[in-house]
Every structure is written in structure tokens, then in C-alpha cells.
Enzyme design. Structure first.
Site, PDB file in Angstrom:
ATOM      1  CG  ASP A   1     -11.142 -10.364  -0.246  1.00 40.48           C
ATOM      2  OD1 ASP A   1     -12.210  -9.879   0.210  1.00 40.48           O
ATOM      3  OD2 ASP A   1     -10.044 -10.218   0.321  1.00 40.48           O
TER       4      ASP A   1
ATOM      5  CB  CYS B   1     -16.605  -7.771   9.508  1.00 45.76           C
ATOM      6  SG  CYS B   1     -18.190  -8.599   9.306  1.00 45.76           S
TER       7      CYS B   1
ATOM      8  N   GLY C   1       2.477 -23.012  -1.414  1.00 48.62           N
ATOM      9  CA  GLY C   1       1.394 -23.870  -1.918  1.00 48.62           C
ATOM     10  C   GLY C   1       0.775 -23.308  -3.189  1.00 48.62           C
TER      11      GLY C   1
ATOM     12  CD  GLN D   1      -6.610 -20.463  -2.687  1.00 51.14           C
ATOM     13  OE1 GLN D   1      -7.027 -21.216  -1.866  1.00 51.14           O
ATOM     14  NE2 GLN D   1      -7.176 -20.316  -3.837  1.00 51.14           N
TER      15      GLN D   1
ATOM     16  CE1 TYR E   1      -9.793  -8.983  -3.858  1.00 44.10           C
ATOM     17  CE2 TYR E   1      -7.767 -10.155  -4.439  1.00 44.10           C
ATOM     18  CZ  TYR E   1      -8.433  -9.194  -3.702  1.00 44.10           C
ATOM     19  OH  TYR E   1      -7.731  -8.427  -2.801  1.00 44.10           O
TER      20      TYR E   1
ATOM     21  CD  GLU F   1      -4.542  -8.000  -3.754  1.00 48.25           C
ATOM     22  OE1 GLU F   1      -5.146  -9.001  -3.360  1.00 48.25           O
ATOM     23  OE2 GLU F   1      -4.377  -6.983  -3.046  1.00 48.25           O
TER      24      GLU F   1
ATOM     25  NE  ARG G   1      -3.965  -1.892   2.246  1.00 47.17           N
ATOM     26  CZ  ARG G   1      -4.544  -2.489   3.286  1.00 47.17           C
ATOM     27  NH1 ARG G   1      -4.149  -2.224   4.513  1.00 47.17           N
ATOM     28  NH2 ARG G   1      -5.505  -3.346   3.098  1.00 47.17           N
TER      29      ARG G   1
HETATM   30  S1  SF4 Z   1     -21.674  -4.705  12.602  1.00 49.38           S
HETATM   31 FE1  SF4 Z   1     -20.602  -6.586  12.996  1.00 49.38          FE
HETATM   32  S2  SF4 Z   1     -21.414  -8.067  11.539  1.00 49.38           S
HETATM   33 FE2  SF4 Z   1     -22.023  -6.030  10.840  1.00 49.38          FE
HETATM   34  S3  SF4 Z   1     -20.444  -5.466   9.376  1.00 49.38           S
HETATM   35 FE3  SF4 Z   1     -19.832  -4.626  11.357  1.00 49.38          FE
HETATM   36  S4  SF4 Z   1     -18.509  -6.197  12.295  1.00 49.38           S
HETATM   37 FE4  SF4 Z   1     -19.620  -7.144  10.585  1.00 49.38          FE
END
Ligand code: SF4
Length: 362
Positions: free
Chosen positions: A142, A196, A85, A46, A124, A41, A29
Site C-alpha cells: 500500500d 517512516c 467517499g 483512501q 493490495y 481494508e 487485528r
Molecule cells: S531509516 Fe528513516 S527513511 Fe529509512 S526506513 Fe527507517 S524511518 Fe524510513
């Protein structure tokens, strides 16, 4: 209630500001060239960032430009790729570099159609090159983005079917911040990598948590949906470390794997496979392949207890490998193998499976 376009704009704004403040300063970056993006990339497909980082630095050092990579031999590339791999990625990377040099004057093309001509560059990587390197308004999806989108919009479309994937790509296109495509796409990926998370997402820290439908419904951990699990079949591989004692020191037999099978182009010891069933040593030593190998050796001494065994998981295969020792005084005929000094082995790219077997006997 927000209209769809206001919702998308709010998500873009919050995500962009969060990315500016919190993204990791990953090396590719910092110095963004399309070649750096291609390299990073392909390496990161993987592969976890922590593992891929060292490989990225070694590749940049060995091949600072796309021309350097295009001129490298396949063996040089595979030796550097060793341990990552999915070796076809390394081979494709080199072939892509050759096309970039021969057909595009050393500069990566700027259209999806032209990028699609490059081996190993799928949707991707194409979207990543166009948006990260050239800041062009193309989406990219991705594993991280599938997860974020499925939760943000509480989508139950499976992420591992072509029909489901079309839904996510269309949504990524609609949600794209066309003023800042690089920041936006990398923001979605970074959000999936840092906040997330697959398990226990950190919704309390999420910049788009107020708009997240899965969070509202409390179903974050149940998304995304995958339709089917791949059946993993066993594969039994019996390797033979043939040690040839002589005046010049100990030598051994290796060969380059041919064909379209896994690890094509890498080196290995003589191998007898027994398919999806294990073979007892007695049965193994009565096979035609074993007899052919032994026939090339002078005064062979086969040790029926394996030096090492190792189980190695690939996406579709569970490999059970054994490494047997055969000592001999020389060759009676030229076998279908290269004869190399044992200490030269590190100059050849072996599959990581063989490295693990050797680690166990060292
Ligand atoms: S609120 Fe939680 S589930 Fe929703 S996008 Fe954000 S981290 Fe992901």
C-alpha cells in the site's frame, strides 16, 4: 558488507520484533477473520485509520457476518458509508459479500485467483486478506509500503506508474518473511504509518534504520518519487432545495443519482451542472433544465442568492457547489423526483458535499 539474503533476513527479524512490541492494537487485528480483514481494508482504502475506525465498528455492528452484509440493501450500505467517499467501495463490498455467500459458502476464498473475482478487491486487498487473515506467503503493497521500500532501498522508480509498481511488488515478494507473512506485511505498513512518515521520518527510532540506504544518503524526504500530478478540473454544481409547503408539513424533492458518475446510488436535490465554467444566476435561471423544474411547481418563488456555497475537493475534481432555495405551494405535475418530508432526509444517504451545504444553513 551483508549479502542480499542476509540483509533481507536482518530486516525481517528487526521488523518482526519491532512489530510485536509496538504495533497498535487495532480492532481488526484483535479478532482476525477474513471478513473482518476485508471490511477493514476496504474501509481504510483512501481513509485514515482514525476516521475509518468508527465506520468499521458501525459496519460490524450492523452486519456481524458476511451473510448479513450480503442480505443488506444497497441503500442500507450506502447510508452507513455516508461521509467516507468513494462510494463504489461500499457498493462493491456488498456485491463481494453476495459472491462470497453464493459461490464460496460464506467463507472468503484462499487463492489470489478466486479473490480477484470479488468486486473491489485489488492486489493490495487480496494480499492483505491472504497474509493477514490466512497467514499465507503473499506480499502486499500500500502507500505506506511503497514509501518504506523506496527509502529502505533508495529506489527512484516512480510509485505511480505500472512499471514502477512492478518493481516494488517484486521487491516486496523477495523481502517477504515466508515464516511470518502476516506479521511481516503488517510490520511494513505499521512502520510507514508510525515511523517512516511522509514528512520528517523518525529515523532515530527506526528498527531497520541501520539498513536504510536513503538514510545513509540523506535523501529520505525526497523519496518516494511520483511521476506526474493529476490535473484537477473544476466542476460547478447548482443544487435546488425545493420546499413545498403544505398541511402535512414541509416536503422537498430528492432523487437517486444514476449512471456511472460520482456518488452513483446516493440521493441529491435537483441539480443543474454548468460543466467547467460557472454560470451567472441569470443564465442559470434561463436554462431548459431550470424551466422544466419550475414548470412542475405551483406558485414557485426562486431565491437567486444561494443559501450556501461550498468547495469540495475530489482526487480529479474541484467541485464548486451552490445551494439555492425555491419555495412553492405544491406540484403541478409529477416531477422526476421523490417527494419526501423534510425531516425524513436523514434516512437517505446524501454525498458529504450536500451535508456540508446543509450544515452551513443550519
Ligand atoms: S531509516 Fe528513516 S527513511 Fe529509512 S526506513 Fe527507517 S524511518 Fe524510513
Amino acid at each position: 558488507m551483508l549479502s542480499v539474503s542476509s540483509l533481507y533476513r536482518s530486516i525481517q527479524t528487526e521488523l518482526g520484533a519491532w512489530y510485536d512490541a509496538y504495533h497498535r492494537p487495532l480492532p481488526w487485528r484483535q479478532a482476525v477473520s477474513a471478513y473482518h480483514v476485508l471490511l477493514s481494508e476496504v474501509i481504510l482504502q483512501q481513509t485514515r485509520v482514525e476516521q475509518g475506525m468508527g465506520y468499521y465498528h458501525r459496519f460490524i455492528e450492523a452486519f456481524p457476518s458476511v451473510e448479513d452484509l450480503a442480505q443488506a440493501s444497497e441503500d442500507e450500505v450506502l447510508l452507513l458509508w455516508q461521509g467516507l467517499g468513494y462510494y463504489s467501495r461500499g457498493r462493491n463490498l456488498r456485491r463481494a459479500a453476495q459472491i462470497i455467500v453464493s459461490d464460496y459458502g460464506g467463507e472468503l476464498p484462499r487463492t489470489p485467483e478466486e479473490l480477484s473475482r470479488l468486486p473491489g478487491v485489488g492486489p493490495y486487498t487480496r494480499g492483505a486478506i491472504l497474509s493477514f487473515a490466512y497467514d499465507l506467503p503473499y506480499p502486499t503493497v500500500d502507500g505506506n509500503v511503497y514509501r518504506v521500500l523506496s527509502r529502505l532501498f533508495a529506489l527512484s522508480d516512480p510509485i505511480d506508474t505500472p512499471a514502477g509498481q512492478r518493481v516494488y511488488w517484486a521487491l516486496a515478494e523477495a523481502l517477504l518473511d515466508r515464516q511470518h507473512p502476516s506479521r511481516h506485511n503488517q510490520g511494513l505498513i505499521e512502520l510507514g504509518a508510525l515511523v517512516c512518515l511522509p514528512r520528517r521520518p523518525r529515523c532515530g527510532e527506526c528498527p531497520v534504520g541501520d539498513y536504510c540506504e536513503a538514510r545513509r544518503q540523506g535523501v529520505q524526504e525526497q523519496l518516494p518519487i511520483k511521476q506526474g500530478r493529476t490535473r484537477v478540473l473544476p466542476r460547478y454544481m447548482n443544487y435546488f432545495l425545493v420546499r413545498i409547503e403544505g398541511e402535512g408539513g414541509t416536503r422537498c424533492l430528492i432523487r437517486r443519482r444514476q449512471g456511472r458518475d460520482i456518488w452513483h446510488g446516493l440521493y441529491e436535490y435537483p441539480l443543474i451542472e454548468s460543466g467547467e465554467e460557472p454560470l451567472s444566476v441569470e443564465v442559470l435561471s434561463e436554462t431548459k433544465d431550470f424551466a422544466q423544474l419550475i414548470a412542475c411547481l405551483r406558485s414557485p418563488r426562486f431565491h437567486p442568492v444561494p443559501l450556501a456555497t461550498h468547495a469540495h475537493r475530489l482526487s480529479h475534481r474541484q467541485i464548486y457547489a451552490s445551494l439555492f432555495l425555491i419555495e412553492c405551494a405544491g406540484l403541478t405535475s409529477t416531477p422526476d423526483y421523490q417527494v419526501i418530508a423534510e425531516e425524513e432526509q436523514s434516512s437517505y444517504a446524501f454525498p458529504v458535499l450536500i451535508q456540508r451545504l446543509l450544515d452551513k444553513i443550519r
